[in-house]
Design a protein around this motif. Structure first.
Motif, PDB file in Angstrom:
ATOM      1  N   LEU A 197       0.840  -1.195   0.000  1.00 52.32           N
ATOM      2  CA  LEU A 197       0.000   0.000   0.000  1.00 52.32           C
ATOM      3  C   LEU A 197       0.872   1.241   0.000  1.00 52.32           C
ATOM      4  CD1 LEU A 197      -3.110   0.789   2.149  1.00 52.32           C
ATOM      5  CD2 LEU A 197      -1.095   2.258   2.369  1.00 52.32           C
ATOM      6  N   MET A 198       0.419   2.255  -0.743  1.00 55.68           N
ATOM      7  CA  MET A 198       1.053   3.564  -0.748  1.00 55.68           C
ATOM      8  C   MET A 198       0.019   4.635  -0.434  1.00 55.68           C
ATOM      9  SD  MET A 198       3.316   3.316  -4.259  1.00 55.68           S
ATOM     10  CE  MET A 198       4.045   4.943  -4.023  1.00 55.68           C
ATOM     11  N   LEU A 210       0.783  21.569  -8.362  1.00 58.30           N
ATOM     12  CA  LEU A 210       0.258  20.564  -7.438  1.00 58.30           C
ATOM     13  C   LEU A 210       0.750  19.179  -7.851  1.00 58.30           C
ATOM     14  CD1 LEU A 210      -1.605  20.512  -4.980  1.00 58.30           C
ATOM     15  CD2 LEU A 210      -3.505  20.040  -6.514  1.00 58.30           C
ATOM     16  N   ARG A 211       1.431  18.493  -6.929  1.00 53.71           N
ATOM     17  CA  ARG A 211       1.982  17.183  -7.218  1.00 53.71           C
ATOM     18  C   ARG A 211       1.678  16.234  -6.071  1.00 53.71           C
ATOM     19  NH1 ARG A 211       3.883  16.491 -12.235  1.00 53.71           N
ATOM     20  NH2 ARG A 211       5.575  15.136 -11.541  1.00 53.71           N
ATOM     21  N   TYR A 212       1.487  14.974  -6.412  1.00 47.62           N
ATOM     22  CA  TYR A 212       1.355  13.948  -5.372  1.00 47.62           C
ATOM     23  C   TYR A 212       2.745  13.477  -4.952  1.00 47.62           C
ATOM     24  CZ  TYR A 212      -3.680  13.419  -6.096  1.00 47.62           C
ATOM     25  OH  TYR A 212      -5.030  13.636  -6.160  1.00 47.62           O
ATOM     26  N   GLU A 213       2.913  13.272  -3.652  1.00 47.04           N
ATOM     27  CA  GLU A 213       4.153  12.740  -3.113  1.00 47.04           C
ATOM     28  C   GLU A 213       3.837  11.605  -2.147  1.00 47.04           C
ATOM     29  OE1 GLU A 213       6.071  16.004  -1.226  1.00 47.04           O
ATOM     30  OE2 GLU A 213       6.720  16.939  -3.119  1.00 47.04           O
ATOM     31  N   THR A 214       4.734  10.636  -2.046  1.00 44.91           N
ATOM     32  CA  THR A 214       4.537   9.515  -1.129  1.00 44.91           C
ATOM     33  C   THR A 214       4.756   9.965   0.307  1.00 44.91           C
ATOM     34  OG1 THR A 214       5.336   7.966  -2.814  1.00 44.91           O
ATOM     35  CG2 THR A 214       5.248   7.168  -0.548  1.00 44.91           C
ATOM     36  N   VAL A 215       3.771   9.724   1.162  1.00 46.21           N
ATOM     37  CA  VAL A 215       3.935  10.040   2.582  1.00 46.21           C
ATOM     38  C   VAL A 215       4.007   8.779   3.441  1.00 46.21           C
ATOM     39  CG1 VAL A 215       2.835  12.300   2.399  1.00 46.21           C
ATOM     40  CG2 VAL A 215       1.413  10.305   2.901  1.00 46.21           C
ATOM     41  N   PHE A 216       3.633   7.635   2.846  1.00 43.24           N
ATOM     42  CA  PHE A 216       3.711   6.375   3.596  1.00 43.24           C
ATOM     43  C   PHE A 216       3.622   5.211   2.625  1.00 43.24           C
ATOM     44  CE2 PHE A 216       1.629   2.681   5.476  1.00 43.24           C
ATOM     45  CZ  PHE A 216       2.496   2.418   6.530  1.00 43.24           C
ATOM     46  N   GLY A 267      -8.420  14.356   0.185  1.00 51.82           N
ATOM     47  CA  GLY A 267      -7.547  14.510  -0.970  1.00 51.82           C
ATOM     48  C   GLY A 267      -6.412  13.511  -1.036  1.00 51.82           C
ATOM     49  N   ASP A 268      -6.140  12.784   0.051  1.00 49.63           N
ATOM     50  CA  ASP A 268      -5.107  11.747   0.004  1.00 49.63           C
ATOM     51  C   ASP A 268      -5.508  10.649  -0.972  1.00 49.63           C
ATOM     52  OD1 ASP A 268      -3.658  13.114   1.864  1.00 49.63           O
ATOM     53  OD2 ASP A 268      -3.930  11.679   3.495  1.00 49.63           O
ATOM     54  N   LEU A 269      -4.530  10.057  -1.607  1.00 53.71           N
ATOM     55  CA  LEU A 269      -4.756   8.963  -2.549  1.00 53.71           C
ATOM     56  C   LEU A 269      -4.134   7.700  -1.970  1.00 53.71           C
ATOM     57  CD1 LEU A 269      -6.200   9.254  -5.297  1.00 53.71           C
ATOM     58  CD2 LEU A 269      -3.959   9.123  -6.391  1.00 53.71           C
ATOM     59  N   VAL A 270      -4.908   6.613  -1.928  1.00 54.49           N
ATOM     60  CA  VAL A 270      -4.431   5.340  -1.399  1.00 54.49           C
ATOM     61  C   VAL A 270      -4.379   4.331  -2.547  1.00 54.49           C
ATOM     62  CG1 VAL A 270      -4.823   3.487   0.268  1.00 54.49           C
ATOM     63  CG2 VAL A 270      -5.438   5.846   0.856  1.00 54.49           C
ATOM     64  N   ILE A 271      -3.220   3.724  -2.739  1.00 49.99           N
ATOM     65  CA  ILE A 271      -3.038   2.739  -3.808  1.00 49.99           C
ATOM     66  C   ILE A 271      -2.620   1.418  -3.176  1.00 49.99           C
ATOM     67  CG2 ILE A 271      -1.720   2.138  -5.877  1.00 49.99           C
ATOM     68  CD1 ILE A 271      -1.358   5.143  -6.365  1.00 49.99           C
TER      69      ILE A 271
END
Length: 439
Positions: A197-198, A210-216, A267-271
């Motif tokens: 999971l990311m 605006l960019r997505y970055e990995t936080v976990f 707004g967080d994205l979970v993959i």
């Protein structure tokens, strides 16, 4: 090491990584061999080394409001496996408070067991637990019966009956947590095995926009680091493992699972993906793909910026989330193909990656609204009524149960958007849409 099904043994693969004997045809067909069933003794001896209990708190402040997932999924059997008639043993789930995937061990089909049944049944049971325990009521509160992700997965497994073995990764949205007396939704992540999971979060700068970055991100749980022997949730009989005891599976969930608590924001994205995703793609490749497919150049599209400006955050379309999941899977499969020079692309496990069933769930964290409250209350009532009148309930009607899983795509190797997440509220009257409030 790799694990033998029949007698619960292990054998050493040659250092060159090539299988011997009966494994050679499978190796030639699929490149690296698929996942092996891990026997009882191996699982028990590795629990202490693989267990994780972590908490990741962020003190970022946003409006106190319940949150939910809006997501979509895509899964596809690798073309070379589909041609040979292999069954897709992956399963996915998207519901308001739960996002997850499970990857069944296909090798178990050598014993006449459908490898897809346990993953599907397990995720169905997890979804039922999440709907009963975690969906906020009309005041925004959830049931006090929720005790965390480990009891949720444990009770879900106890409610299954199918034989099989699977890895699993769940993201559970908990709207009951508070920090300094204020609502602070948290995401509980539980993983057994090598699904990963990311969590991606938006970051805005004037230069990059605006960019997505990995936080976990989670890590795979593999015995001795072997990509063919992940920790597993299983139920087998004497044909496969004479030493099997279902209490060992409960111990795997309770003692061996990786559990993380992560702060989550609108707004967080979970993959979430099976090992077919993260054995073939580097995590920065996933982030780059997301940023290419979800261009958001204006600060108003960022949840925090929108809140400061008094604007409503604009969630992503569910169709787009499904397209992102599809593109991730397609990119994974392309990594197993040589280019025009005959060279294979680099992957986390070496050139050419792994030809495997691949599934991906992509969910955006969005606000739980009054309309969501009404919709899912109605869904729950309809489900309870259906169970009552169609499955041997007290009314005793001789009706046939309808299983949504029977509605398959024309291409049986593909499942696109097979989740039960929806935001179609056109059936509600105007009076209904104003009868529920969320604090």
């Amino acid at each position: 090491q790799a694990c033998s099904l029949g007698a619960g043994r292990c054998w050493q693969l040659p250092r060159a990584g090539r299988a011997t004997g009966a494994m050679q045809p499978m190796q030639r067909a699929f490149g690296r061999s698929p996942t092996f069933l891990v026997n009882t003794e191996q699982q028990r001896s590795n629990l202490d080394a693989l267990v994780r209990r972590e908490q990741h708190l962020a003190e970022q402040y946003q409006k106190n409001k319940p949150l939910m997932f809006n997501g979509n999924v895509y899964q596809k059997t690798h073309p070379q496996k589909a041609v040979l008639g292999h069954r897709d043993a992956d399963a996915t789930v998207v519901s308001p408070m739960l996002l997850g995937c499970a990857d069944g061990v296909s090798q178990i089909e050598e014993f006449g067991i459908d490898a897809s049944k346990l993953p599907r049944e397990l995720l169905d049971a997890c979804e039922e637990q999440a709907m009963n325990l975690l969906v906020p009521d009309q005041t925004g509160h959830i049931s006090g019966a929720y005790q965390g992700p480990i009891p949720l997965l444990r009770e879900a497994f106890k409610n299954t009956r199918s034989l099989g073995s699977t890895t699993v990764c769940l993201s559970v949205l908990d709207n009951s947590t508070r920090i300094h007396g204020k609502l602070h939704p948290m995401m509980a992540i539980i993983s057994v095995g090598d699904c990963e999971l990311m969590v991606l979060r938006q970051s805005y700068t004037q230069h990059k926009g605006l960019r997505y970055e990995t936080v976990f991100n989670t890590e795979m749980q593999r015995i001795d680091g072997n990509c063919q022997c992940p920790l597993q949730v299983c139920r087998v009989d004497d044909r496969i493992d004479g030493a099997f005891d279902e209490r060992m599976t409960i111990e795997v969930i309770e003692r061996g699972s990786a559990v993380h608590m992560v702060s989550v924001y609108e707004g967080d994205l979970v993959i979430i993906g099976s090992d077919g995703v993260f054995d073939n793609l580097f995590k920065d490749e996933v982030v780059q793909l997301v940023n290419r497919m979800i261009p958001r150049s204006r600060p108003a599209a960022h949840a925090a910026h929108a809140a400061r400006r008094g604007e409503a955050y604009r969630p992503l379309e569910r169709q787009l989330l499904g397209e992102v999941a599809q593109r991730i899977v397609e990119l994974c499969h392309s990594k197993t193909q040589a280019d025009f020079t005959g060279k294979y692309p680099e992957t986390p496990i070496g050139k050419g990656g792994k030809r495997d069933d691949t599934c991906c769930a992509v969910g955006e964290v969005i606000e739980w609204t009054e309309v969501d409250c009404l919709y899912w209350e109605r869904v729950q009532r309809q489900r309870r009524m259906q169970e009552l009148v169609t499955c041997g309930g007290i009314l005793g009607l001789n009706l046939m149960c309808i299983d949504d899983d029977d509605d398959e795509d024309d291409d049986e190797s593909v499942i696109h958007g097979g989740s039960r997440s929806a935001r179609d509220y056109s059936f509600m009257s105007e009076e209904e849409s104003h009868s529920c409030s969320v604090m």
